[in-house]
Design a protein around this motif. Structure first.
Motif, PDB file in Angstrom:
ATOM      1  N   VAL A 107     -84.141 -22.851  80.222  1.00  0.00           N
ATOM      2  CA  VAL A 107     -83.896 -22.410  78.857  1.00  0.00           C
ATOM      3  C   VAL A 107     -84.177 -20.915  78.782  1.00  0.00           C
ATOM      4  CG1 VAL A 107     -84.647 -22.615  76.452  1.00  0.00           C
ATOM      5  CG2 VAL A 107     -84.471 -24.666  77.865  1.00  0.00           C
ATOM      6  N   VAL A 108     -83.367 -20.185  78.039  1.00  0.00           N
ATOM      7  CA  VAL A 108     -83.558 -18.741  77.845  1.00  0.00           C
ATOM      8  C   VAL A 108     -83.810 -18.477  76.369  1.00  0.00           C
ATOM      9  CG1 VAL A 108     -82.540 -16.440  78.067  1.00  0.00           C
ATOM     10  CG2 VAL A 108     -82.057 -18.193  79.798  1.00  0.00           C
ATOM     11  N   VAL A 109     -84.875 -17.720  76.062  1.00  0.00           N
ATOM     12  CA  VAL A 109     -85.170 -17.334  74.685  1.00  0.00           C
ATOM     13  C   VAL A 109     -85.406 -15.825  74.647  1.00  0.00           C
ATOM     14  CG1 VAL A 109     -86.183 -19.578  74.118  1.00  0.00           C
ATOM     15  CG2 VAL A 109     -87.663 -17.734  74.931  1.00  0.00           C
ATOM     16  N   PRO A 110     -85.114 -15.173  73.517  1.00  0.00           N
ATOM     17  CA  PRO A 110     -85.370 -13.725  73.418  1.00  0.00           C
ATOM     18  C   PRO A 110     -86.864 -13.441  73.303  1.00  0.00           C
ATOM     19  CG  PRO A 110     -84.515 -14.582  71.343  1.00  0.00           C
ATOM     20  CD  PRO A 110     -84.430 -15.703  72.327  1.00  0.00           C
ATOM     21  N   GLY A 111     -87.299 -12.348  73.932  1.00  0.00           N
ATOM     22  CA  GLY A 111     -88.709 -11.983  73.932  1.00  0.00           C
ATOM     23  C   GLY A 111     -89.051 -10.985  72.847  1.00  0.00           C
ATOM     24  N   GLY A 112     -90.288 -10.487  72.925  1.00  0.00           N
ATOM     25  CA  GLY A 112     -90.792  -9.548  71.938  1.00  0.00           C
ATOM     26  C   GLY A 112     -91.064  -8.191  72.541  1.00  0.00           C
ATOM     27  N   GLU A 113     -91.810  -7.382  71.804  1.00  0.00           N
ATOM     28  CA  GLU A 113     -92.096  -6.019  72.229  1.00  0.00           C
ATOM     29  C   GLU A 113     -93.251  -5.947  73.220  1.00  0.00           C
ATOM     30  OE1 GLU A 113     -90.245  -3.386  71.572  1.00  0.00           O
ATOM     31  OE2 GLU A 113     -88.897  -4.793  70.545  1.00  0.00           O
ATOM     32  N   SER A 114     -94.095  -6.973  73.277  1.00  0.00           N
ATOM     33  CA  SER A 114     -95.223  -6.993  74.218  1.00  0.00           C
ATOM     34  C   SER A 114     -95.173  -8.272  75.043  1.00  0.00           C
ATOM     35  CB  SER A 114     -96.553  -6.945  73.461  1.00  0.00           C
ATOM     36  OG  SER A 114     -96.768  -8.154  72.737  1.00  0.00           O
ATOM     37  N   ARG A 115     -95.916  -8.264  76.140  1.00  0.00           N
ATOM     38  CA  ARG A 115     -95.957  -9.460  76.985  1.00  0.00           C
ATOM     39  C   ARG A 115     -96.534 -10.641  76.215  1.00  0.00           C
ATOM     40  NH1 ARG A 115     -99.022 -12.540  80.292  1.00  0.00           N
ATOM     41  NH2 ARG A 115     -98.138 -13.169  82.328  1.00  0.00           N
ATOM     42  N   GLN A 116     -97.626 -10.410  75.463  1.00  0.00           N
ATOM     43  CA  GLN A 116     -98.245 -11.499  74.713  1.00  0.00           C
ATOM     44  C   GLN A 116     -97.272 -12.114  73.721  1.00  0.00           C
ATOM     45  OE1 GLN A 116    -102.407  -9.214  74.506  1.00  0.00           O
ATOM     46  NE2 GLN A 116    -102.391 -10.978  73.168  1.00  0.00           N
ATOM     47  N   GLU A 117     -96.529 -11.253  73.037  1.00  0.00           N
ATOM     48  CA  GLU A 117     -95.564 -11.758  72.069  1.00  0.00           C
ATOM     49  C   GLU A 117     -94.471 -12.557  72.779  1.00  0.00           C
ATOM     50  OE1 GLU A 117     -92.538 -10.196  68.533  1.00  0.00           O
ATOM     51  OE2 GLU A 117     -93.727  -8.751  69.692  1.00  0.00           O
ATOM     52  N   SER A 118     -94.044 -12.084  73.944  1.00  0.00           N
ATOM     53  CA  SER A 118     -93.010 -12.795  74.694  1.00  0.00           C
ATOM     54  C   SER A 118     -93.495 -14.169  75.143  1.00  0.00           C
ATOM     55  CB  SER A 118     -92.562 -11.961  75.895  1.00  0.00           C
ATOM     56  OG  SER A 118     -91.856 -10.804  75.474  1.00  0.00           O
ATOM     57  N   VAL A 119     -94.731 -14.239  75.618  1.00  0.00           N
ATOM     58  CA  VAL A 119     -95.262 -15.544  76.028  1.00  0.00           C
ATOM     59  C   VAL A 119     -95.339 -16.472  74.826  1.00  0.00           C
ATOM     60  CG1 VAL A 119     -97.260 -16.765  76.976  1.00  0.00           C
ATOM     61  CG2 VAL A 119     -96.509 -14.625  78.019  1.00  0.00           C
ATOM     62  N   ARG A 120     -95.791 -15.955  73.678  1.00  0.00           N
ATOM     63  CA  ARG A 120     -95.856 -16.782  72.467  1.00  0.00           C
ATOM     64  C   ARG A 120     -94.478 -17.333  72.098  1.00  0.00           C
ATOM     65  NH1 ARG A 120     -99.867 -13.088  70.599  1.00  0.00           N
ATOM     66  NH2 ARG A 120     -98.288 -11.791  69.579  1.00  0.00           N
ATOM     67  N   LEU A 121     -93.449 -16.507  72.211  1.00  0.00           N
ATOM     68  CA  LEU A 121     -92.101 -16.959  71.898  1.00  0.00           C
ATOM     69  C   LEU A 121     -91.632 -18.008  72.902  1.00  0.00           C
ATOM     70  CD1 LEU A 121     -90.569 -13.498  70.941  1.00  0.00           C
ATOM     71  CD2 LEU A 121     -90.945 -15.436  69.400  1.00  0.00           C
ATOM     72  N   GLY A 122     -92.040 -17.866  74.156  1.00  0.00           N
ATOM     73  CA  GLY A 122     -91.723 -18.893  75.144  1.00  0.00           C
ATOM     74  C   GLY A 122     -92.416 -20.204  74.832  1.00  0.00           C
ATOM     75  N   LEU A 123     -93.683 -20.130  74.423  1.00  0.00           N
ATOM     76  CA  LEU A 123     -94.429 -21.344  74.069  1.00  0.00           C
ATOM     77  C   LEU A 123     -93.824 -22.028  72.856  1.00  0.00           C
ATOM     78  CD1 LEU A 123     -98.098 -20.067  74.570  1.00  0.00           C
ATOM     79  CD2 LEU A 123     -96.816 -21.610  76.061  1.00  0.00           C
ATOM     80  N   ALA A 124     -93.283 -21.242  71.926  1.00  0.00           N
ATOM     81  CA  ALA A 124     -92.679 -21.823  70.727  1.00  0.00           C
ATOM     82  C   ALA A 124     -91.456 -22.667  71.065  1.00  0.00           C
ATOM     83  CB  ALA A 124     -92.301 -20.716  69.749  1.00  0.00           C
ATOM     84  N   ALA A 125     -90.830 -22.404  72.203  1.00  0.00           N
ATOM     85  CA  ALA A 125     -89.648 -23.165  72.618  1.00  0.00           C
ATOM     86  C   ALA A 125     -90.002 -24.382  73.466  1.00  0.00           C
ATOM     87  CB  ALA A 125     -88.704 -22.244  73.403  1.00  0.00           C
ATOM     88  N   LEU A 126     -91.293 -24.634  73.652  1.00  0.00           N
ATOM     89  CA  LEU A 126     -91.747 -25.692  74.550  1.00  0.00           C
ATOM     90  C   LEU A 126     -91.714 -27.046  73.843  1.00  0.00           C
ATOM     91  CD1 LEU A 126     -92.942 -25.767  77.452  1.00  0.00           C
ATOM     92  CD2 LEU A 126     -95.205 -25.648  76.403  1.00  0.00           C
ATOM     93  N   PRO A 127     -90.976 -28.024  74.373  1.00  0.00           N
ATOM     94  CA  PRO A 127     -90.986 -29.368  73.775  1.00  0.00           C
ATOM     95  C   PRO A 127     -92.387 -29.977  73.807  1.00  0.00           C
ATOM     96  CG  PRO A 127     -89.126 -29.123  75.284  1.00  0.00           C
ATOM     97  CD  PRO A 127     -90.018 -27.926  75.487  1.00  0.00           C
ATOM     98  N   PRO A 128     -92.680 -30.900  72.884  1.00  0.00           N
ATOM     99  CA  PRO A 128     -94.054 -31.394  72.723  1.00  0.00           C
ATOM    100  C   PRO A 128     -94.592 -32.211  73.892  1.00  0.00           C
ATOM    101  CG  PRO A 128     -92.529 -32.614  71.320  1.00  0.00           C
ATOM    102  CD  PRO A 128     -91.765 -31.459  71.869  1.00  0.00           C
ATOM    103  N   GLU A 129     -93.729 -32.754  74.732  1.00  0.00           N
ATOM    104  CA  GLU A 129     -94.227 -33.632  75.798  1.00  0.00           C
ATOM    105  C   GLU A 129     -94.859 -32.881  76.963  1.00  0.00           C
ATOM    106  OE1 GLU A 129     -89.687 -33.259  76.589  1.00  0.00           O
ATOM    107  OE2 GLU A 129     -91.063 -33.322  74.871  1.00  0.00           O
ATOM    108  N   TYR A 130     -94.718 -31.555  77.011  1.00  0.00           N
ATOM    109  CA  TYR A 130     -95.244 -30.797  78.145  1.00  0.00           C
ATOM    110  C   TYR A 130     -96.719 -30.473  77.925  1.00  0.00           C
ATOM    111  CZ  TYR A 130     -90.563 -30.481  79.968  1.00  0.00           C
ATOM    112  OH  TYR A 130     -89.335 -30.817  80.471  1.00  0.00           O
ATOM    113  N   GLY A 131     -97.586 -31.054  78.753  1.00  0.00           N
ATOM    114  CA  GLY A 131     -99.027 -30.881  78.600  1.00  0.00           C
ATOM    115  C   GLY A 131     -99.634 -29.845  79.518  1.00  0.00           C
ATOM    116  N   VAL A 132     -98.906 -29.443  80.562  1.00  0.00           N
ATOM    117  CA  VAL A 132     -99.358 -28.406  81.494  1.00  0.00           C
ATOM    118  C   VAL A 132     -98.350 -27.271  81.451  1.00  0.00           C
ATOM    119  CG1 VAL A 132     -99.871 -27.820  83.899  1.00  0.00           C
ATOM    120  CG2 VAL A 132    -100.506 -30.074  83.002  1.00  0.00           C
ATOM    121  N   VAL A 133     -98.847 -26.040  81.303  1.00  0.00           N
ATOM    122  CA  VAL A 133     -97.963 -24.881  81.185  1.00  0.00           C
ATOM    123  C   VAL A 133     -98.364 -23.836  82.223  1.00  0.00           C
ATOM    124  CG1 VAL A 133     -97.019 -23.118  79.661  1.00  0.00           C
ATOM    125  CG2 VAL A 133     -97.782 -25.300  78.704  1.00  0.00           C
TER     126      VAL A 133
END
Length: 269
Positions: A107-133
């Motif tokens: 899956v590809v999602v657009p990122g943010g201006e900082s690494r932390q923001e980009s990781v947060r946006l990636g986590l927001a796209a994570l389906p609920p069944e994934y327990g290990v990231v």
């Protein structure tokens, strides 16, 4: 020796219950950085390495693990279409972007201006069944699958946060930073090298722990494990690998090409 006098086995430095082995594993790869130290050109993750973008090498390295069933690539804010096309154009283990075929989805999602923001946006796209990231730097394209699996296994054994790490070869000095580039810097202390480690990625997390860290910690932190540390939760290390180095400067590209040449010679790819 009686059972009463037999010493108890050493306990791991964390208390949470082990994450069930069946819990699905997802990886987030922030790839929105420009990589200015590599010089002018495409974003760092899209620079070619042996004719293939570093990002593709990194995605393949994570998808090579039989445990990883989803890879979320966080693209530059205006580069999602380009990254999707890139993934479509290269053979990837297990599936296609958003496809659902095979053992790994992409899956590809657009990122943010900082690494932390980009990781947060990636986590927001994570389906609920994934327990290990896993969170992995696109600029570490050559991490071996054994290192990826070691991180996953440690999280499943109960560690809330895991980082691959290597002992330092060089003595490290703590200094008072100079106010001007190139000026002498006074040494403040010499840390004990035996207690220091250079950390790598992928870093692995219990999902709830990583989400809590990103919801709570607002400081500028250089890695996700550092955010978990700020919560007061334990972070453990597993052995890293010399080939999981970060491609930051032009000389690193030369070294990465040499590693790939050795792999082709030894393994045929």
């Amino acid at each position: 020796m009686s059972d009463e006098s037999r010493p108890s086995p050493a306990q791991p430095p964390f208390a949470p219950a082990a994450t069930p082995v069946a819990t699905p594993v997802a990886a987030v790869i922030p790839a929105a950085g420009r990589g200015v130290r590599l010089g002018p050109g495409a974003p760092k993750a899209l620079r070619a390495l042996n004719g293939t973008p570093m990002l593709i090498h990194a995605v393949r390295a994570l998808a090579a693990s039989r445990h990883v069933s989803l890879v979320i690539v966080v693209a530059p804010p205006d580069g999602s279409a380009e990254v999707k096309s890139l993934l479509d154009a290269h053979a990837l283990p297990g599936g296609t972007p958003g496809g659902g075929r095979g053992s790994t989805d992409f899956v590809v999602v657009p990122g943010g201006e900082s690494r932390q923001e980009s990781v947060r946006l990636g986590l927001a796209a994570l389906p609920p069944e994934y327990g290990v990231v896993l969170v992995h730097d696109a600029a570490r394209p050559l991490v071996p699958v054994d290192t990826v699996d070691a991180v996953i296994e440690a999280v499943r054994d109960g560690a809330p946060a895991v980082v691959p790490a290597l002992p330092l070869a060089d003595t490290v000095k703590e200094v008072e930073p100079a106010t001007e580039p190139g000026a002498p810097e006074p040494v403040v202390a010499t840390p004990e090298r035996a207690r220091l480690r250079a950390v790598q990625t992928p870093q692995g997390f219990d999902r709830a722990t990583l989400l809590r860290a990103h919801e709570t910690v607002t400081d500028d932190v250089t890695d996700d494990a550092g955010m978990v540390e700020k919560l007061g939760l334990p972070v453990v290390t597993v052995p890293g690998h010399e080939e999981a180095f970060k491609v930051t400067r032009p000389l690193d590209l030369v070294l990465a090409e040499a590693v790939l040449a050795r792999r082709r010679l030894n393994d045929g790819f």
